[in-house]
Design a protein around this motif. Structure first.
Motif, PDB file in Angstrom:
ATOM      1  N   CYS A   1      42.734  43.836  43.245  1.00 58.19           N
ATOM      2  CA  CYS A   1      42.295  45.210  43.046  1.00 58.19           C
ATOM      3  C   CYS A   1      43.001  46.153  44.023  1.00 58.19           C
ATOM      4  O   CYS A   1      43.405  45.755  45.114  1.00 58.19           O
ATOM      5  CB  CYS A   1      40.780  45.325  43.227  1.00 58.19           C
ATOM      6  SG  CYS A   1      39.817  44.374  42.033  1.00 58.19           S
TER       7      CYS A   1
ATOM      8  N   GLY B   1      37.918  48.530  43.412  1.00 59.09           N
ATOM      9  CA  GLY B   1      37.481  47.623  42.364  1.00 59.09           C
ATOM     10  C   GLY B   1      38.340  47.699  41.120  1.00 59.09           C
ATOM     11  O   GLY B   1      37.995  47.113  40.087  1.00 59.09           O
ATOM     12  N   ARG B   2      39.460  48.388  41.221  1.00 58.14           N
ATOM     13  CA  ARG B   2      40.334  48.611  40.057  1.00 58.14           C
ATOM     14  C   ARG B   2      41.466  47.600  40.085  1.00 58.14           C
ATOM     15  O   ARG B   2      42.331  47.616  40.961  1.00 58.14           O
ATOM     16  CB  ARG B   2      40.909  50.022  40.127  1.00 58.14           C
ATOM     17  CG  ARG B   2      41.598  50.468  38.862  1.00 58.14           C
ATOM     18  CD  ARG B   2      40.582  50.921  37.846  1.00 58.14           C
ATOM     19  NE  ARG B   2      41.217  51.334  36.603  1.00 58.14           N
ATOM     20  CZ  ARG B   2      40.549  51.838  35.584  1.00 58.14           C
ATOM     21  NH1 ARG B   2      39.239  51.998  35.680  1.00 58.14           N
ATOM     22  NH2 ARG B   2      41.164  52.185  34.477  1.00 58.14           N
ATOM     23  N   ARG B   3      41.466  46.684  39.119  1.00 57.71           N
ATOM     24  CA  ARG B   3      42.518  45.664  39.076  1.00 57.71           C
ATOM     25  C   ARG B   3      43.851  46.290  38.687  1.00 57.71           C
ATOM     26  O   ARG B   3      43.913  47.212  37.873  1.00 57.71           O
ATOM     27  CB  ARG B   3      42.155  44.560  38.084  1.00 57.71           C
ATOM     28  CG  ARG B   3      41.005  43.681  38.561  1.00 57.71           C
ATOM     29  CD  ARG B   3      40.905  42.425  37.723  1.00 57.71           C
ATOM     30  NE  ARG B   3      39.827  41.566  38.175  1.00 57.71           N
ATOM     31  CZ  ARG B   3      39.943  40.686  39.165  1.00 57.71           C
ATOM     32  NH1 ARG B   3      41.096  40.558  39.783  1.00 57.71           N
ATOM     33  NH2 ARG B   3      38.912  39.943  39.510  1.00 57.71           N
ATOM     34  N   THR B   4      44.907  45.754  39.270  1.00 59.77           N
ATOM     35  CA  THR B   4      46.241  46.240  38.947  1.00 59.77           C
ATOM     36  C   THR B   4      47.200  45.062  38.876  1.00 59.77           C
ATOM     37  O   THR B   4      47.099  44.112  39.669  1.00 59.77           O
ATOM     38  CB  THR B   4      46.725  47.283  39.972  1.00 59.77           C
ATOM     39  OG1 THR B   4      48.052  47.700  39.634  1.00 59.77           O
ATOM     40  CG2 THR B   4      46.716  46.733  41.399  1.00 59.77           C
TER      41      THR B   4
ATOM     42  N   ASP C   1      46.876  48.581  34.608  1.00 64.11           N
ATOM     43  CA  ASP C   1      45.615  47.854  34.466  1.00 64.11           C
ATOM     44  C   ASP C   1      45.802  46.543  33.708  1.00 64.11           C
ATOM     45  O   ASP C   1      46.898  46.260  33.213  1.00 64.11           O
ATOM     46  CB  ASP C   1      44.534  48.757  33.848  1.00 64.11           C
ATOM     47  CG  ASP C   1      44.686  48.967  32.344  1.00 64.11           C
ATOM     48  OD1 ASP C   1      45.546  48.322  31.707  1.00 64.11           O
ATOM     49  OD2 ASP C   1      43.930  49.786  31.784  1.00 64.11           O
TER      50      ASP C   1
END
Length: 524
Positions: free
Chosen positions: A449, A470-473, A493
């Protein structure tokens, strides 16, 4: 164009937004192509998810291979990355056609495969691996041209001796500074795919268009993005040549983006330093580059002997030949950095011992000289990054994994007080936060993330504050300031879509909602 059985094309349909968002949450399809189930197991074990994995293998493998894959599949399913069954076999003939059929059936946003440079010593297994990966790259190129859908492809080098389990590393490093602000103030994002570049462009109303596939036949799936003092963007990569006979080779290529969203300038091909020896030329390292104060672009590559070669392009467009920088043996990891005296320096991890070697010039036009003392930078593999916004290097300390920053001319590095991260740290300076001019950092944490940090410009020792998103990349985040001076964080994403978060007006480092731009998972 080959005639193949293109299952599930549906090119004229557009899924409802609800379905597209559900696909993004579940993760877009992932295709893993390997020689054996054992190799596929290593790639699957490192996938954080969410994704839906389809596995193709050239060979059935041993019972140990199959058991390793079964273990990896069970663990991956628990992380939200289920495999759609046992590996499916690939034929030994008409391999590109077979791979095309699978691409149309799976419609992946991503492909994980192996090292196209395998087989250097001429072993049959290595040659099979190299031939398989070249077929994968050819098939993905053709699929993209026909559908217009970029497929983000990661070629991995497997280390079977890694402890405590086999592991892999990327053959072509993901670009860091892949989002840039053009001379008209609009932002653009560039990410590599086999045979091309996926480009997104900010429109005058602030919305984004793309991805647009810029076709570059033979381009390997890596990219270096550099912006010169004139504000123009230079794209640099490696392109595979296709001779009528003999061994394939690679060349260094460069193209110039003048205006946001407009066609690229022509690609200049710089012959390989080993062009007279194609087998050696195939093992050229990935180029790093930077511009000095007078606009000269300097390009550096690790050569087949683990030395360094450099060439340059003057501001008038003329290119030099290659110069060999004799000196220490380097690992396949180097960065170019513009420094305060107006020149460019190159830093590389040493191959055989911890540490970093430095090459510099005695002013503009001076000769290159090696400084074996390098810099007080002991970087973990895969962590060395240039910070051109502050004439600094960022890295993870080799022994502890702690993220650090070393500023040009400093006696030693300082800690960035970051959470555990898995890759490199990028940043942008001059961002207004709470009445201060700050540097905003971004990195990928161990969960895959994006994490965001900030410190007062030029003063990381005074404290760095981090926040998880919390943002997956799927790639290292990019950090860039827009025309108003506010900062934008860009990621890719799990569905292969460009996702952008923009700093909100006000004193705090607050971001608006993530804006997901149409991508491979969105139909079409």
């Amino acid at each position: 164009m080959r005639s193949v059985d293109r299952r599930s094309e549906g090119r004229g349909s557009a899924e409802p937004q609800l379905n597209r968002d559900a696909a993004a949450a579940a993760g877009a399809p992932l295709l893993i192509v390997a020689t054996t189930p054992g190799a596929a197991a290593v790639l699957l074990a490192e996938e954080a998810g969410p994704a839906r994995a389809s596995i193709l293998c050239l060979e059935g493998g041993s019972s140990e291979d199959q058991a390793a894959f079964a273990r990896a599949a069970a663990e991956a399913a628990g992380r939200g990355c289920p495999a759609d069954g046992a590996p499916r076999p690939l034929p030994t003939e008409r391999l590109v056609d077979a791979l095309l059929r699978e691409l149309y059936a799976v419609r992946p946003a991503r492909v994980l495969t192996l090292d196209p440079h395998a087989g250097r010593e001429g072993s049959p297994a290595g040659r099979r691996e190299a031939d398989l990966v070249l077929a994968v790259l050819d098939a993905v190129e053709e699929y993209q041209r026909d559908t217009g859908r970029p497929v983000f492809t990661d070629c991995r080098v497997i280390d079977a001796e890694a402890w405590p389990a086999p592991a892999s590393r990327p053959r072509y490093p993901a670009p860091l500074h892949w989002a840039v602000r053009g001379t008209d103030g609009r932002l653009s994002a560039y990410l590599p795919v086999p045979g091309g570049v996926a480009r997104w462009t900010e429109e005058p109303d602030g919305r984004w268009s793309g991805p647009e596939l810029l076709d570059v036949p033979g381009l390997l799936p890596g990219l270096t993005v550099v912006q010169g003092p004139d504000g123009y963007t230079k794209l640099i990569g490696l392109r595979r040549t296709r001779p009528a006979s003999g061994e394939w080779n690679i060349e260094v290529v460069c193209a110039l983006q003048y205006q946001s969203g407009r066609p690229l300038g022509p690609w200049h091909a710089q012959p390989n330093p080993h062009r007279a020896e194609p087998l050696r030329g195939r093992y050229l390292g990935y180029p790093s580059a930077a511009c000095d104060a007078d606009g000269t672009l300097h390009v550096f590559v690790r050569n087949d002997g683990h030395g360094v070669n450099t060439c340059h392009q003057r501001a008038d467009g003329a290119w030099s030949g290659w110069t060999h920088l004799a000196g220490a043996k380097t690992a396949d990891e180097n960065v170019a950095l513009p420094v305060p005296d107006g020149t460019v320096e190159m830093y590389a991890r040493l191959r055989d011992r911890p540490g970093t070697v430095r090459w510099h010039r005695g002013g503009p036009g001076g000769k290159w000289a090696e400084d074996r003392r390098g810099a007080p930078v002991y970087a973990a593999p895969g962590s060395l990054a240039a910070a051109p916004e502050g004439a600094a290097l960022r890295f993870r300390y080799a022994e502890t994994g702690e993220p650090c920053e070393w500023r040009w001319g400093a006696q030693g590095p300082v800690s960035l007080n970051a959470p555990r991260i898995a890759g490199r740290v990028v940043g942008a300076a001059g961002v207004p936060v709470g009445g201060w001019s700050c540097t905003v950092l971004a990195a990928v944490d161990e969960q895959g993330c994006c994490a965001i940090g900030t410190y007062v410009d030029n003063s990381p020792e005074s404290g760095v504050w981090w926040s998880p998103t919390g943002r997956r990349t799927l790639v290292p985040p990019a950090v860039v300031r827009d025309r108003t001076g506010r900062v934008i964080i860009a990621t890719l994403d799990p569905a292969g879509r460009l996702s952008v978060a923009r700093q909100m007006p006000g004193q705090a480092l607050d971001f608006g909602p993530w804006d997901c731009v149409a991508g491979p998972a969105d139909g079409g």
